[in-house]
Design a protein around this motif. Structure first.
Motif, PDB file in Angstrom:
ATOM      1  N   ASP A   9       0.682  -1.298  -0.031  1.00 41.79           N
ATOM      2  CA  ASP A   9      -0.017  -0.094   0.008  1.00 41.79           C
ATOM      3  C   ASP A   9       0.816   1.469  -0.255  1.00 41.79           C
ATOM      4  O   ASP A   9       0.288   2.302   0.456  1.00 41.79           O
ATOM      5  CB  ASP A   9      -1.002  -0.104   1.123  1.00 41.79           C
TER       6      ASP A   9
ATOM      7  N   ASN B  49       6.313   5.633  -2.059  1.00 41.93           N
ATOM      8  CA  ASN B  49       5.351   6.369  -1.635  1.00 41.93           C
ATOM      9  C   ASN B  49       6.041   7.588  -0.947  1.00 41.93           C
ATOM     10  O   ASN B  49       5.770   8.925  -1.086  1.00 41.93           O
ATOM     11  CB  ASN B  49       4.591   5.681  -0.390  1.00 41.93           C
TER      12      ASN B  49
ATOM     13  N   ASN C  12      -6.099  -5.118  -4.286  1.00 40.45           N
ATOM     14  CA  ASN C  12      -6.692  -4.282  -3.218  1.00 40.45           C
ATOM     15  C   ASN C  12      -5.679  -3.371  -2.731  1.00 40.45           C
ATOM     16  O   ASN C  12      -5.555  -1.967  -2.470  1.00 40.45           O
ATOM     17  CB  ASN C  12      -7.369  -5.045  -1.913  1.00 40.45           C
TER      18      ASN C  12
ATOM     19  N   GLU D 165      -4.771  -0.806  -5.198  1.00 41.81           N
ATOM     20  CA  GLU D 165      -5.885   0.170  -5.317  1.00 41.81           C
ATOM     21  C   GLU D 165      -5.327   1.523  -4.447  1.00 41.81           C
ATOM     22  O   GLU D 165      -5.527   2.677  -4.520  1.00 41.81           O
ATOM     23  CB  GLU D 165      -6.956  -0.279  -5.271  1.00 41.81           C
ATOM     24  N   LYS D 166      -5.038   0.841  -3.281  1.00 45.15           N
ATOM     25  CA  LYS D 166      -4.686   1.746  -2.008  1.00 45.15           C
ATOM     26  C   LYS D 166      -3.527   2.772  -2.543  1.00 45.15           C
ATOM     27  O   LYS D 166      -3.495   3.703  -2.316  1.00 45.15           O
ATOM     28  CB  LYS D 166      -4.087   0.970  -0.870  1.00 45.15           C
ATOM     29  N   SER D 167      -2.488   1.979  -3.217  1.00 44.01           N
ATOM     30  CA  SER D 167      -1.273   2.913  -3.633  1.00 44.01           C
ATOM     31  C   SER D 167      -1.774   3.840  -4.722  1.00 44.01           C
ATOM     32  O   SER D 167      -1.450   5.042  -4.850  1.00 44.01           O
ATOM     33  CB  SER D 167      -0.566   1.847  -4.272  1.00 44.01           C
ATOM     34  N   LYS D 168      -2.551   3.333  -5.620  1.00 38.51           N
ATOM     35  CA  LYS D 168      -3.353   4.284  -6.692  1.00 38.51           C
ATOM     36  C   LYS D 168      -3.940   5.622  -6.134  1.00 38.51           C
ATOM     37  O   LYS D 168      -3.777   6.763  -6.530  1.00 38.51           O
ATOM     38  CB  LYS D 168      -4.114   3.662  -7.702  1.00 38.51           C
ATOM     39  N   GLU D 169      -4.943   5.118  -5.017  1.00 35.30           N
ATOM     40  CA  GLU D 169      -5.473   6.308  -4.351  1.00 35.30           C
ATOM     41  C   GLU D 169      -4.507   7.427  -3.780  1.00 35.30           C
ATOM     42  O   GLU D 169      -4.713   8.593  -3.601  1.00 35.30           O
ATOM     43  CB  GLU D 169      -6.150   5.895  -3.308  1.00 35.30           C
ATOM     44  N   LYS D 170      -3.170   6.713  -3.550  1.00 37.40           N
ATOM     45  CA  LYS D 170      -2.322   7.803  -2.743  1.00 37.40           C
ATOM     46  C   LYS D 170      -1.611   8.819  -4.124  1.00 37.40           C
ATOM     47  O   LYS D 170      -0.669   9.480  -3.636  1.00 37.40           O
ATOM     48  CB  LYS D 170      -1.154   6.944  -2.203  1.00 37.40           C
ATOM     49  N   GLY D 171      -1.962   8.190  -5.236  1.00 40.88           N
ATOM     50  CA  GLY D 171      -1.185   8.929  -6.580  1.00 40.88           C
ATOM     51  C   GLY D 171      -0.015   8.294  -6.888  1.00 40.88           C
ATOM     52  O   GLY D 171       0.884   9.025  -7.659  1.00 40.88           O
TER      53      GLY D 171
END
Ligand code: TMP
Length: 409
Positions: free
Chosen positions: A108, A113, A131, A134-140
């Motif tokens: 994540d 990051n 899953n 997606e968490k990483s994508k949400e962080k940009g």
């Protein structure tokens, strides 16, 4: 099932047969008890290249899927560790704006990051679990939802560029197709490229009898010897090492594409130490086998004795504790419940031996007399958190190097 070494195809020697094991991170609901998946977990070592490996690994699609239960973000100390490594990449390797940094199994967020937070936009994370992707994508974070191998490596070179840095923190050990990963790393790195890997260190596992580092996801437990053999085979140069106390004892491997970078004293120290140990043949692995059997008997007796009079809970629903509980056949007779902060594990049951997992509020309202340190690899962080809470009245126990009470970590 593999019968020969995944690296060099030579014969494997059996080290420990742990028996029937469920998937270490498959925390399940009651209605899934009857069709739980089990496989036989046997640790082997290659007699030629010394790669320590599982005989059988469940299909990776069963392990790294859309609901992968492990989130690296749940540990503050690991976050600090990622942050520090990102500083090291920027300073020590003089990272320039366009130097691509690829991290596999970044979960994540991972190290990239922190690179992103420090405005390094030339980064790419590769993780097969939807899953955490997606968490990483949400962080940009720039991400690819894939397993890393030579094919993925070629795609990255085509779509982006070659990489200056390739990072794998606690991921390489998960990938059975190790030759394809190394081929991918070699072809992805540019001529002054560096590959950094961190993984649990085999000689710590052998010395501390921390056999719980062995579970389905860890198809390999690397030593300096086996990592060096892999690097040599793939035209890479393992030139430096850093011993770390993360995950109960890990090694950071620094590998260059440039074959002329000289080996450091640190490399020579660990390499020669292992060479010495291996000069006695397979003795160290035979000793590990008998130490595991002793450790199992010792833990069962200790927990049986304590659970007669006291309530024991386990702190942290870890993959490692799946190995311990199943190998030692520990269930609710000894451990009443497990406490964990990860939402995907709460209100589920531990794989195989079905101990219920409750959240932190339950733990604070139902404090046990004794906590078994399931997450012993996070003990410093846990002790800091609990020293004004559980530690005032409760006692801690650990299984390594032997079952015992501990007062301080
Ligand atoms: P791991 O050993 O596979 O990293 O798993 C550690 C587990 O321990 C993870 O599910 C989160 C849990 N945990 C807690 O519940 N409380 C804590 O304070 C820490 C550090 C971890």
């Amino acid at each position: 099932m593999y019968q020969n070494c995944r690296n060099c195809n030579a014969d494997l020697i059996e080290v420990v047969d742990f028996g029937k094991m469920p998937i270490s991170n498959a925390f399940i609901s009651q209605n899934q008890f009857s069709d739980e998946y089990f496989y036989n977990m046997t640790a082997m070592v290659c007699q030629k290249c010394y790669l320590f490996q599982l005989l059988e690994q469940p299909n990776p699609n069963i392990l790294f899927h859309d609901n992968y239960a492990f989130f690296a973000g749940s540990s503050n100390s690991m976050q600090k560790h990622f942050d520090e490594l990102s500083d090291e990449l920027i300073d020590k390797f003089e990272l320039k704006k366009n130097d691509l940094v690829v991290e596999i199994g970044c979960n994540d967020g991972g190290v990239i990051n922190y690179l992103k937070k420090k405005n390094h936009s030339a980064h790419l994370g590769v993780d097969p679990s939807k899953n955490v992707y997606e968490k990483s994508k949400e962080k940009g974070i720039n991400m690819m939802n894939k397993f890393f191998n030579i094919k993925t490596s070629n795609e990255i070179v085509k779509e982006k560029s070659k990489a200056k840095i390739f990072i794998s923190l606690n991921t390489l050990a998960h990938i059975a197709n190790i030759n394809s990963v190394f081929e991918g790393i070699e072809s992805l790195l540019n001529e002054d490229g560096i590959f950094i890997s961190e993984d649990p260190y085999l000689f710590d596992v052998l010395e501390k009898v921390s056999y719980d580092q062995i579970y389905d996801e860890h198809v390999f437990v690397f030593s300096v010897t086996s990592m060096n053999n892999l690097c040599n085979k793939h035209g890479l140069n393992l030139y430096d090492l850093k011993y770390l106390d993360t995950h109960g004892g890990s090694m950071r491997y620094y590998v260059s594409k440039n074959k002329n970078l000289p080996k450091t004293n640190n490399f020579n120290y660990f390499f020669n130490k292992e060479k010495n140990i291996h000069s006695n043949g397979m003795e160290v692995y035979k000793n590990f086998n008998s130490n595991c059997i002793k450790s199992k008997t010792n833990l069962i007796n200790f927990l049986n004795e304590q659970s007669d009079k006291k309530i024991i809970a386990s702190y942290g629903a870890t993959s490692k504790s799946t190995t311990i509980f199943n190998y030692c056949n520990i269930n609710t007779n000894q451990i009443k419940y497990i406490t964990d902060t990860t939402s995907t594990k709460i209100n589920k049951f531990s794989p195989g031996t079905h101990i219920p997992i409750y959240d932190y509020d339950y733990f604070t309202n139902n404090k046990p007399d004794i906590c078994f340190l399931g997450a012993w690899n996070h003990s410093k962080e846990i002790f800091k958190k609990e020293k004004n809470n559980f530690s005032l009245n409760g006692k801690w126990i650990t299984h390594t190097p032997e079952a015992m009470f501990i007062n301080d970590f």
